[in-house]
Design a protein around this motif. Sequence first.
Motif, PDB file in Angstrom:
ATOM      1  N   GLY A 285      -7.829  17.048   3.777  1.00  0.00           N
ATOM      2  CA  GLY A 285      -6.897  17.848   4.579  1.00  0.00           C
ATOM      3  C   GLY A 285      -6.059  16.898   5.407  1.00  0.00           C
ATOM      4  O   GLY A 285      -6.490  16.436   6.452  1.00  0.00           O
ATOM      5  N   VAL A 286      -4.863  16.584   4.909  1.00  0.00           N
ATOM      6  CA  VAL A 286      -3.984  15.651   5.629  1.00  0.00           C
ATOM      7  C   VAL A 286      -3.180  16.431   6.666  1.00  0.00           C
ATOM      8  O   VAL A 286      -2.918  15.959   7.762  1.00  0.00           O
ATOM      9  N   GLU A 287      -2.784  17.611   6.296  1.00  0.00           N
ATOM     10  CA  GLU A 287      -2.061  18.579   7.122  1.00  0.00           C
ATOM     11  C   GLU A 287      -0.645  18.142   7.474  1.00  0.00           C
ATOM     12  O   GLU A 287       0.304  18.816   7.148  1.00  0.00           O
ATOM     13  N   SER A 288      -0.464  17.007   8.176  1.00  0.00           N
ATOM     14  CA  SER A 288       0.887  16.646   8.612  1.00  0.00           C
ATOM     15  C   SER A 288       1.054  15.136   8.645  1.00  0.00           C
ATOM     16  O   SER A 288       0.087  14.395   8.800  1.00  0.00           O
ATOM     17  N   GLY A 289       2.312  14.704   8.517  1.00  0.00           N
ATOM     18  CA  GLY A 289       2.594  13.272   8.605  1.00  0.00           C
ATOM     19  C   GLY A 289       3.074  12.888   9.993  1.00  0.00           C
ATOM     20  O   GLY A 289       3.434  11.729  10.237  1.00  0.00           O
ATOM     21  N   SER A 290       3.047  13.853  10.907  1.00  0.00           N
ATOM     22  CA  SER A 290       3.556  13.581  12.254  1.00  0.00           C
ATOM     23  C   SER A 290       2.404  13.347  13.226  1.00  0.00           C
ATOM     24  O   SER A 290       1.553  14.230  13.407  1.00  0.00           O
ATOM     25  N   PRO A 291       2.369  12.171  13.867  1.00  0.00           N
ATOM     26  CA  PRO A 291       1.248  11.880  14.773  1.00  0.00           C
ATOM     27  C   PRO A 291       1.087  12.927  15.880  1.00  0.00           C
ATOM     28  O   PRO A 291      -0.033  13.335  16.181  1.00  0.00           O
ATOM     29  N   HIS A 292       2.210  13.414  16.450  1.00  0.00           N
ATOM     30  CA  HIS A 292       2.009  14.348  17.565  1.00  0.00           C
ATOM     31  C   HIS A 292       1.519  15.711  17.055  1.00  0.00           C
ATOM     32  O   HIS A 292       0.723  16.378  17.719  1.00  0.00           O
ATOM     33  N   ARG A 341       7.517  12.255   3.874  1.00  0.00           N
ATOM     34  CA  ARG A 341       7.445  10.799   3.632  1.00  0.00           C
ATOM     35  C   ARG A 341       5.998  10.333   3.473  1.00  0.00           C
ATOM     36  O   ARG A 341       5.685   9.518   2.607  1.00  0.00           O
ATOM     37  N   LEU A 342       5.107  10.877   4.317  1.00  0.00           N
ATOM     38  CA  LEU A 342       3.706  10.471   4.186  1.00  0.00           C
ATOM     39  C   LEU A 342       3.157  10.903   2.821  1.00  0.00           C
ATOM     40  O   LEU A 342       2.474  10.133   2.135  1.00  0.00           O
ATOM     41  N   ALA A 343       3.498  12.123   2.433  1.00  0.00           N
ATOM     42  CA  ALA A 343       3.001  12.638   1.147  1.00  0.00           C
ATOM     43  C   ALA A 343       3.411  11.682   0.025  1.00  0.00           C
ATOM     44  O   ALA A 343       2.618  11.376  -0.866  1.00  0.00           O
ATOM     45  N   GLU A 344       4.625  11.210   0.108  1.00  0.00           N
ATOM     46  CA  GLU A 344       5.118  10.289  -0.917  1.00  0.00           C
ATOM     47  C   GLU A 344       4.334   8.972  -0.885  1.00  0.00           C
ATOM     48  O   GLU A 344       3.888   8.473  -1.911  1.00  0.00           O
ATOM     49  N   ARG A 345       4.160   8.440   0.340  1.00  0.00           N
ATOM     50  CA  ARG A 345       3.456   7.145   0.472  1.00  0.00           C
ATOM     51  C   ARG A 345       2.024   7.235  -0.059  1.00  0.00           C
ATOM     52  O   ARG A 345       1.507   6.286  -0.624  1.00  0.00           O
ATOM     53  N   LEU A 346       1.373   8.388   0.149  1.00  0.00           N
ATOM     54  CA  LEU A 346      -0.037   8.499  -0.250  1.00  0.00           C
ATOM     55  C   LEU A 346      -0.200   8.423  -1.760  1.00  0.00           C
ATOM     56  O   LEU A 346      -1.240   8.020  -2.254  1.00  0.00           O
ATOM     57  N   ASP A 347       0.817   8.888  -2.482  1.00  0.00           N
ATOM     58  CA  ASP A 347       0.774   8.846  -3.937  1.00  0.00           C
ATOM     59  C   ASP A 347      -0.534   9.466  -4.474  1.00  0.00           C
ATOM     60  O   ASP A 347      -1.272   8.851  -5.233  1.00  0.00           O
TER      61      ASP A 347
END
Length: 417
Positions: A285-292, A341-347
Amino acid sequence: VADRVKLTLIRPRFKSVWESLACGYIASYLKKHYEETYKDHLLLEFFDGYFDSDETIIEFARDSDYVGFSCTSPQMLHALSLAYDIKRENPTVKTVFGGHHPSSLPEQTAAYSQVDKVVVGEGERAMLEILQGKWTGKVAQSLPIKNLDELPFPDREFIDQNRTLKLTEKNDGERIASVLSGRGCPFRCVFCTGDRDVFGIRVRKRSTQNVLVEIAQLVNEWHIDFLKFADAEINTSLFWLKEFCHQKQLKNITVPWGANVHAANMDKSTLYLMRLTECREIWVGVESGSPHVLRDVRKGITVEMVENVFKWAKACGIRTRAYFMIGFPSETREDFEMTLRLAERLDADVYGMTIVCPFPGTALYNAAQHSDVDWSAADEYGNDFWRTRHFTNEELKQNQAEFMDKFKDRLCWRQRK
Ligand code: B12
Ligand code: SF4
């Protein structure tokens, strides 16, 4: 005690190929503890709304003394309608509602005229006590079972595991079954019930030995090809997880497996060990790429932790499934772009993207706003009513579509259609 007590357990309609562990656990517990006292007096039957029609369920359930319904929120409407019809045919039937929704909203559930008893929390002991006449009020709640090794394994004949296995063979080309290695989740993500209302926040684990005996049975007697853990998160204790892997290896149980993993509590050596013991995939469960946003929803993970887990898993040869959500209260368009962007980086190998839904039991649930929501209309990935300060429901759906389009070749099968 009556000559014969008939209890019918029903899993209301559910778009899922997971077997009903809840009904399996309740049945095996009752067989062990009720029949041991009262001998052959208990007659148990099971129906699953995915496979059985309403007509069949009503016809066979109406001569029951008790009919128990196992409900998450989306299953409530179907359960209430079945309970209504069964009681119309035979008003002496006592209906018992258990599971996540009744545990989170006991008073509201008890207010329906077709509901006779509501069980809050764990169901095994409470159901036994109801049959023994110990609970006179409408709401029953027993003490949690301290040592889970004392529980008999879920009765898989009773829940017709073969039916589910045939379905997984058809859908996935392999025989897949699930096991629950512990109960409870220590985290408090605002969008999740985290098992709190049912199992509590203290995690209780079965011993690794006990879990492996059940897994060996699934392999030897049910010939499964893949094992899914139903645990909210498999790695609440790394000590337990490593011991599980060592024991699995020692016992030469080679069945491949997968589980939910919380990114805050993982390291490369554990993932490597998991891979050595045939862990084929992890679901995160990554949920979001935003730290806040991650902070605001109290997920307990950072972007860095997530990136590490995906990097390590890949290095170890474990497939990864990344679950994201959209529609957190503080989330803006920029945050969503960070998610993309995070989703892309995680591949990752597989992606899922769900629109937030304020299920009862979560911190997002607001009784004043949500008590009339039709939860059966909220499917695993979306709903038609949630909106935030920053997004309308339509905009959330557009963002979800944008995400899905970007990862269209790697979506989880339910989102692929
Ligand atoms: C595996 C799983 C799924 C699988 C299949 C579920 C299944 N096993 O049938 C899938 C992926 C399909 C799924 C889908 C969804 N899930 Co789900 N899922 C789980 C998970 C991880 C395990 C369920 C499980 O097997 N538990 C093990 C059994 C033994 O526990 P149990 O079902 O709670 O049963 C105990 C008690 O509740 C009680 N009890 C249960 N039934 C009955 C009946 C009677 C008569 C009695 C007396 C007692 C009783 O006694 C049982 C034994 O102690 C749980 C989290 C968890 N670890 O529990 C979430 C969970 C159940 N899911 C949840 C949700 C929200 C969903 C979805 C709605 C997600 C979504 N966004 O759409 C969908 C629902 C789809 C639908 N149509 O209903 C929530 C439920 C919250 C709620 N208020 O409804 C949970 C708790 C996750 C969470 N932490 O938020 N899920
Ligand atoms: S999302 Fe996972 S970690 Fe968070 S409360 Fe739910 S089950 Fe626990």
